[in-house]
Design a protein around this motif. Sequence first.
Motif, PDB file in Angstrom:
ATOM      1  N   TYR A 152       0.849  -1.190   0.000  1.00  0.00           N
ATOM      2  CA  TYR A 152       0.000   0.000   0.000  1.00  0.00           C
ATOM      3  C   TYR A 152       0.884   1.239   0.000  1.00  0.00           C
ATOM      4  N   PHE A 153       0.854   1.955  -1.121  1.00  0.00           N
ATOM      5  CA  PHE A 153       1.701   3.128  -1.275  1.00  0.00           C
ATOM      6  C   PHE A 153       0.925   4.392  -0.929  1.00  0.00           C
ATOM      7  N   PRO A 154       1.439   5.223  -0.026  1.00  0.00           N
ATOM      8  CA  PRO A 154       0.736   6.450   0.370  1.00  0.00           C
ATOM      9  C   PRO A 154       0.964   7.571  -0.642  1.00  0.00           C
ATOM     10  N   SER A 155       0.000   7.796  -1.517  1.00  0.00           N
ATOM     11  CA  SER A 155       0.161   8.782  -2.581  1.00  0.00           C
ATOM     12  C   SER A 155      -0.286  10.160  -2.116  1.00  0.00           C
ATOM     13  N   GLN A 156       0.626  11.139  -2.220  1.00  0.00           N
ATOM     14  CA  GLN A 156       0.267  12.509  -1.898  1.00  0.00           C
ATOM     15  C   GLN A 156      -0.518  13.155  -3.041  1.00  0.00           C
ATOM     16  N   LYS A 157      -0.200  12.794  -4.273  1.00  0.00           N
ATOM     17  CA  LYS A 157      -0.915  13.377  -5.412  1.00  0.00           C
ATOM     18  C   LYS A 157      -2.366  12.926  -5.449  1.00  0.00           C
ATOM     19  N   ASN A 158      -2.620  11.691  -5.112  1.00  0.00           N
ATOM     20  CA  ASN A 158      -3.976  11.154  -5.165  1.00  0.00           C
ATOM     21  C   ASN A 158      -4.713  11.244  -3.834  1.00  0.00           C
ATOM     22  N   ILE A 172      -2.382   3.703  -2.768  1.00  0.00           N
ATOM     23  CA  ILE A 172      -2.385   2.998  -4.038  1.00  0.00           C
ATOM     24  C   ILE A 172      -1.998   1.544  -3.775  1.00  0.00           C
ATOM     25  N   VAL A 173      -2.844   0.624  -4.189  1.00  0.00           N
ATOM     26  CA  VAL A 173      -2.578  -0.799  -3.978  1.00  0.00           C
ATOM     27  C   VAL A 173      -1.650  -1.298  -5.077  1.00  0.00           C
ATOM     28  N   CYS A 174      -0.477  -1.767  -4.680  1.00  0.00           N
ATOM     29  CA  CYS A 174       0.515  -2.270  -5.632  1.00  0.00           C
ATOM     30  C   CYS A 174       0.711  -3.766  -5.421  1.00  0.00           C
ATOM     31  N   ASP A 175       1.059  -4.450  -6.503  1.00  0.00           N
ATOM     32  CA  ASP A 175       1.268  -5.891  -6.418  1.00  0.00           C
ATOM     33  C   ASP A 175       2.706  -6.261  -6.078  1.00  0.00           C
ATOM     34  N   SER A 176       3.588  -5.268  -5.985  1.00  0.00           N
ATOM     35  CA  SER A 176       4.995  -5.543  -5.698  1.00  0.00           C
ATOM     36  C   SER A 176       5.671  -4.273  -5.213  1.00  0.00           C
ATOM     37  N   THR A 177       6.843  -4.430  -4.616  1.00  0.00           N
ATOM     38  CA  THR A 177       7.626  -3.262  -4.222  1.00  0.00           C
ATOM     39  C   THR A 177       8.131  -2.511  -5.451  1.00  0.00           C
ATOM     40  N   LEU A 178       8.309  -3.220  -6.577  1.00  0.00           N
ATOM     41  CA  LEU A 178       8.724  -2.537  -7.808  1.00  0.00           C
ATOM     42  C   LEU A 178       7.641  -1.571  -8.271  1.00  0.00           C
ATOM     43  N   GLU A 179       6.382  -1.975  -8.170  1.00  0.00           N
ATOM     44  CA  GLU A 179       5.289  -1.064  -8.518  1.00  0.00           C
ATOM     45  C   GLU A 179       5.251   0.124  -7.562  1.00  0.00           C
ATOM     46  N   ALA A 180       5.498  -0.112  -6.285  1.00  0.00           N
ATOM     47  CA  ALA A 180       5.532   0.991  -5.318  1.00  0.00           C
ATOM     48  C   ALA A 180       6.666   1.956  -5.641  1.00  0.00           C
ATOM     49  N   ASP A 181       7.804   1.423  -6.075  1.00  0.00           N
ATOM     50  CA  ASP A 181       8.916   2.288  -6.478  1.00  0.00           C
ATOM     51  C   ASP A 181       8.532   3.123  -7.703  1.00  0.00           C
ATOM     52  N   TYR A 182       7.778   2.538  -8.604  1.00  0.00           N
ATOM     53  CA  TYR A 182       7.301   3.282  -9.778  1.00  0.00           C
ATOM     54  C   TYR A 182       6.406   4.444  -9.342  1.00  0.00           C
ATOM     55  N   CYS A 183       5.630   4.227  -8.297  1.00  0.00           N
ATOM     56  CA  CYS A 183       4.772   5.298  -7.784  1.00  0.00           C
ATOM     57  C   CYS A 183       5.598   6.494  -7.315  1.00  0.00           C
ATOM     58  N   VAL A 184       6.757   6.229  -6.716  1.00  0.00           N
ATOM     59  CA  VAL A 184       7.621   7.326  -6.281  1.00  0.00           C
ATOM     60  C   VAL A 184       8.019   8.186  -7.478  1.00  0.00           C
ATOM     61  N   LEU A 185       8.339   7.544  -8.601  1.00  0.00           N
ATOM     62  CA  LEU A 185       8.711   8.293  -9.807  1.00  0.00           C
ATOM     63  C   LEU A 185       7.530   9.111 -10.324  1.00  0.00           C
ATOM     64  N   LEU A 186       6.321   8.560 -10.231  1.00  0.00           N
ATOM     65  CA  LEU A 186       5.135   9.300 -10.656  1.00  0.00           C
ATOM     66  C   LEU A 186       4.880  10.493  -9.749  1.00  0.00           C
ATOM     67  N   GLU A 187       5.122  10.330  -8.460  1.00  0.00           N
ATOM     68  CA  GLU A 187       4.957  11.449  -7.529  1.00  0.00           C
ATOM     69  C   GLU A 187       5.972  12.557  -7.827  1.00  0.00           C
ATOM     70  N   PHE A 188       7.160  12.173  -8.249  1.00  0.00           N
ATOM     71  CA  PHE A 188       8.224  13.140  -8.508  1.00  0.00           C
ATOM     72  C   PHE A 188       8.027  13.877  -9.831  1.00  0.00           C
ATOM     73  N   GLU A 189       7.468  13.207 -10.825  1.00  0.00           N
ATOM     74  CA  GLU A 189       7.323  13.813 -12.148  1.00  0.00           C
ATOM     75  C   GLU A 189       6.278  14.932 -12.108  1.00  0.00           C
ATOM     76  N   PRO A 190       6.668  16.191 -12.373  1.00  0.00           N
ATOM     77  CA  PRO A 190       5.730  17.310 -12.214  1.00  0.00           C
ATOM     78  C   PRO A 190       4.565  17.308 -13.197  1.00  0.00           C
ATOM     79  N   THR A 191       4.711  16.642 -14.352  1.00  0.00           N
ATOM     80  CA  THR A 191       3.609  16.635 -15.327  1.00  0.00           C
ATOM     81  C   THR A 191       2.510  15.638 -14.970  1.00  0.00           C
ATOM     82  N   VAL A 192       2.798  14.696 -14.059  1.00  0.00           N
ATOM     83  CA  VAL A 192       1.791  13.703 -13.653  1.00  0.00           C
ATOM     84  C   VAL A 192       0.822  14.354 -12.676  1.00  0.00           C
TER      85      VAL A 192
END
Length: 221
Positions: free
Chosen positions: A22-28, A32-52
């Motif tokens: 369970y990833f704590p999303s500040q943008k959303n 966010i329910v993820c199936d793996s730690t790799l998906e949670a790491d991807y969420c960090v990149l989405l949080e960082f990307e200003p256009t998302v």
Amino acid sequence: MPILDAPRECPIKSHYGKHSVYFPSQKNQTQIVCDSTLEADYCVLLEFEPTVERYQSRPGIFKISVDERIHDYTPDFLVETTELVYYTEIKLDFTKLSARVNAKLQAASCYFNQLGRLLRFADENSIRRGEYLRNLKYLYLHSFNVGADERGDCARQLEALTLPIRLGDLLTKQNGPSTRSIYKAIFDQVLIFDLRQRLTINTQLEVRNDGHQHSESWCSV
């Protein structure tokens, strides 16, 4: 050809040997329910990307045709940016997938192309880029619950500083900004450094001045 069909709601499934993260999303403003730690790491990149602007996991079940047979397909993420909307499939290593899985992903890509959407692919190498991701994860997890007053105080003090400045000096500055507001300013790219190098107390911080649009929370203080 892929069969166009409205997505069905994707149930939350659990599999033997697989655990949800369970990833704590500040943008959303939700988990966010993820199936793996790799998906949670991807969420960090989405949080960082200003256009998302927003994103969601398991955005629905789509009907696709593979070798004239209908299959259910669920992309890992739906991502909405200021410019486009796309889906993402996450795998550790796409070169090690079976022919059956590859065929399904190619059919899914054709399906979304017909909808005017993209299906992007992200693997461990593209997500876990050494110190870059480690720095972002540390900054993200240490910059929660920064209030408007903290942001305002941090912004005002940054304007008065002589830069560059060592992170350690900024953290220990008498009556300086709160630690979490400093980390938030770095994560939001108000303060910058080379993310490819490990963040330490000796890291030199600069103010970004290349026309980059900071998040609304910093612009409004």
